[in-house]
Design a protein around this motif. Structure first.
Motif, short mmCIF file in Angstrom:
data_model
loop_
_atom_site.label_atom_id
_atom_site.label_comp_id
_atom_site.label_asym_id
_atom_site.label_seq_id
_atom_site.Cartn_x
_atom_site.Cartn_y
_atom_site.Cartn_z
N ALA A 1 28.75 92.51 19.39
CA ALA A 1 30.20 92.39 19.45
C ALA A 1 30.69 91.11 18.76
CB ALA A 1 30.67 92.42 20.90
N GLU A 2 29.97 90.00 18.96
CA GLU A 2 30.40 88.74 18.34
C GLU A 2 30.32 88.83 16.81
OE1 GLU A 2 29.25 83.96 18.31
OE2 GLU A 2 28.19 85.36 19.67
N ALA A 3 29.25 89.41 16.32
CA ALA A 3 29.09 89.54 14.87
C ALA A 3 30.18 90.43 14.28
CB ALA A 3 27.71 90.10 14.54
N LYS A 4 30.47 91.54 14.96
CA LYS A 4 31.48 92.46 14.45
C LYS A 4 32.87 91.83 14.45
CE LYS A 4 31.20 96.81 15.75
NZ LYS A 4 31.03 98.00 16.63
N ALA A 5 33.17 91.08 15.52
CA ALA A 5 34.49 90.46 15.61
C ALA A 5 34.68 89.41 14.52
CB ALA A 5 34.67 89.84 16.99
N LEU A 6 33.67 88.56 14.32
CA LEU A 6 33.76 87.53 13.30
C LEU A 6 33.77 88.14 11.91
CD1 LEU A 6 33.88 84.57 12.54
CD2 LEU A 6 31.38 84.46 12.74
N TYR A 7 33.01 89.20 11.72
CA TYR A 7 32.98 89.89 10.43
C TYR A 7 34.35 90.49 10.12
CZ TYR A 7 30.64 92.64 6.72
OH TYR A 7 30.22 93.18 5.53
N ALA A 8 34.98 91.10 11.13
CA ALA A 8 36.31 91.67 10.93
C ALA A 8 37.31 90.59 10.55
CB ALA A 8 36.76 92.40 12.19
N ARG B 1 36.67 96.85 14.03
CA ARG B 1 37.45 96.67 15.26
C ARG B 1 37.72 97.97 16.00
NH1 ARG B 1 41.45 92.70 12.14
NH2 ARG B 1 40.42 90.70 12.58
N GLU B 2 37.98 99.04 15.25
CA GLU B 2 38.45 100.28 15.87
C GLU B 2 37.51 101.46 15.71
OE1 GLU B 2 42.36 101.04 14.39
OE2 GLU B 2 43.01 98.96 14.68
N THR C 1 28.60 87.55 3.65
CA THR C 1 27.20 87.84 3.32
C THR C 1 26.31 87.69 4.54
OG1 THR C 1 27.50 87.13 1.02
CG2 THR C 1 25.25 87.14 1.87
N LEU C 2 26.48 86.60 5.27
CA LEU C 2 25.68 86.38 6.47
C LEU C 2 25.95 87.47 7.51
CD1 LEU C 2 26.13 82.51 6.83
CD2 LEU C 2 23.98 83.70 6.33
N LEU C 3 27.21 87.80 7.71
CA LEU C 3 27.56 88.78 8.74
C LEU C 3 27.17 90.20 8.35
CD1 LEU C 3 30.94 87.13 9.62
CD2 LEU C 3 28.97 87.34 11.16
N ASP C 4 27.11 90.46 7.05
CA ASP C 4 26.58 91.74 6.59
C ASP C 4 25.14 91.90 7.07
OD1 ASP C 4 26.19 94.15 5.10
OD2 ASP C 4 25.42 92.97 3.42
N HIS C 5 24.33 90.86 6.91
CA HIS C 5 22.95 90.90 7.40
C HIS C 5 22.93 91.01 8.93
CE1 HIS C 5 21.26 90.36 3.52
NE2 HIS C 5 21.60 89.10 3.38
N ALA C 6 23.86 90.33 9.59
CA ALA C 6 23.88 90.34 11.05
C ALA C 6 24.12 91.74 11.61
CB ALA C 6 24.93 89.36 11.57
N VAL C 7 25.15 92.43 11.09
CA VAL C 7 25.47 93.75 11.65
C VAL C 7 24.47 94.82 11.19
CG1 VAL C 7 27.91 93.21 11.90
CG2 VAL C 7 27.11 94.35 9.82
N GLU D 1 30.01 105.33 7.42
CA GLU D 1 30.36 103.93 7.63
C GLU D 1 30.37 103.18 6.29
OE1 GLU D 1 31.18 103.00 10.55
OE2 GLU D 1 30.12 104.25 12.01
N ILE D 2 31.22 102.16 6.20
CA ILE D 2 31.23 101.34 4.99
C ILE D 2 30.73 99.91 5.23
CG2 ILE D 2 33.02 102.68 3.84
CD1 ILE D 2 35.03 100.52 4.62
N VAL D 3 30.78 99.43 6.47
CA VAL D 3 30.29 98.07 6.73
C VAL D 3 29.18 98.04 7.78
CG1 VAL D 3 32.37 96.88 6.02
CG2 VAL D 3 32.14 97.63 8.39
#
Length: 370
Positions: free
Chosen positions: A209-216, A243-244, A196-202, A366-368
């Motif tokens: 990059a940090e948000a996407k990596a942790l979200y993945a 990631r890709e 939930t937090l990372l959804d708001h972040a991205v 996009e989905i995320v």
């Protein structure tokens, strides 16, 4: 007949000679979907349960094998009655208990967290959520009866996701603080809160990059822990996208054999939902189409951004009259204006204006990410 269950025109059938009962997709070795995650109309678990009762009453004393469209058979009359009875109770329980809690003021997500299956259902392997899940099926039942609004006025007019995300991130203390909290949630195993937090972040910084990596990593952990196959697919697809990059839709439904079965009305409807409304606001078009292989004619108009078709004989003074086959109409809807197979009388510019405001769907959104 069992309409409105897994399929709009579903049916069960019995072969007396073999004492074999086919339950289509309404009694499989898993909890089925009441709402497919890919999107569809919510199925009716109440009539689903009733049709299973009808099958038991009609054939339960005689059947020695029951089979379905996708899963393995169940043998033995006693085993069949137990299997069908538990499947019936599964859908009936989800329906009735969701409505019971709904009438106590609970909304879909709250019911999904609170509902408990009785032990007989919880412990039946064929009632587990390998495909449908109790969580999203309960929310689907709520949606079927109540729609998207849960009655709380604070949720009546929220900001769109991207604007909402910016405000959440700002309120929490900025992107670095959000990532700090998300990392703590991840490390503690609270992957739902981390997501939930990372959804708001991205949605605030889609290239962080940090948000996407942790979200993945978070979605991957949710995927590994998902009993439900479709949930797992969504979690892992989201991780792959982060990631890709976007990998699009892996299949294209364009089989000629299926297209050949579409009615003219279905073809016109398919075109209508690709009209870019704002670009078509000022257009006022009308023309006739005759499908020579079906001996049917339609008058088509585009006005106020709405495509309307009426079956009727072509007018002698039509601005444009097209004569073509249904297969050529399919190609025409895709923008193929080649003269082959197309008999044109009148101003072809009318058709070009229509084709100019059609916007096909995007099979690779996009989905995320926003």
């Amino acid at each position: 007949m069992a309409p409105g269950t897994e399929a709009p025109s579903e049916m069960h059938f019995y072969f007396p000679k073999y004492r074999a009962l086919c339950m289509a997709e309404n009694a499989t070795h898993t909890l089925h979907n009441l709402l497919t995650l890919r999107g569809a109309v919510v199925r009716d678990p109440h009539v689903w349960s009733q049709y299973l009762t009808e099958a038991i009453e009609r054939y339960g004393d005689d059947a020695e094998v029951v089979f379905t469209s996708h899963h393995w058979p169940t043998w033995g009359n006693a085993e069949i009655r137990e299997f069908l009875g538990l499947q019936r109770d599964l859908y009936g329980y989800l329906h009735d208990q969701t409505l019971r809690m709904l009438n106590q003021g609970m909304q879909g997500a709250e019911i999904a967290e609170a509902i408990q299956l009785p032990p007989a259902l919880e412990n039946a392997w064929h009632a587990r959520g390998y495909y449908g899940s109790v969580s999203h099926n309960v929310k689907a039942i709520y949606q079927r009866y109540m729609g998207w609004f849960d009655g709380n006025p604070a949720r009546l007019w929220p900001h769109a996701p991207k604007e909402q995300a910016k405000r959440y991130v700002d309120a929490i203390g900025g992107i670095d603080r959000v990532l700090e909290l998300a990392r703590a949630a991840f490390d503690s195993g609270d992957f739902r809160w981390a997501a939930t937090l990372l959804d708001h972040a991205v949605f605030t910084e889609e290239n962080n990059a940090e948000a996407k990596a942790l979200y993945a990593d978070t979605l991957e952990q949710l995927g590994y822990g998902a009993e439900n196959g479709t949930w797992r697919n969504f979690f892992l697809s989201g991780a792959t996208e982060l990631r890709e990059g976007n990998f699009g839709t892996p299949t294209v439904t364009n089989a000629p054999a299926i297209r050949a079965q579409l009615t003219p009305e279905q073809l016109f409807d398919a075109v209508a939902i690709t009209v870019d409304g704002p670009r078509a606001w000022d257009l006022d078009l009308g023309f006739d189409i005759t499908l020579s292989d079906l001996d049917r004619s339609f008058h088509v108009t585009l006005r106020n951004g709405v495509l309307v078709y009426v079956e009727r004989e072509p007018a002698t003074d039509a601005a444009l009259h097209l004569t073509l086959t249904k297969e050529r109409l399919i190609r025409l809807a895709g923008g193929d204006l080649d003269a082959e197979g197309l008999d044109v009388r009148g101003d072809l510019g009318v058709l070009k204006q229509l084709l100019g405001v059609l916007t096909p769907g995007d099979p690779a959104f996009e989905i995320v990410l926003p």
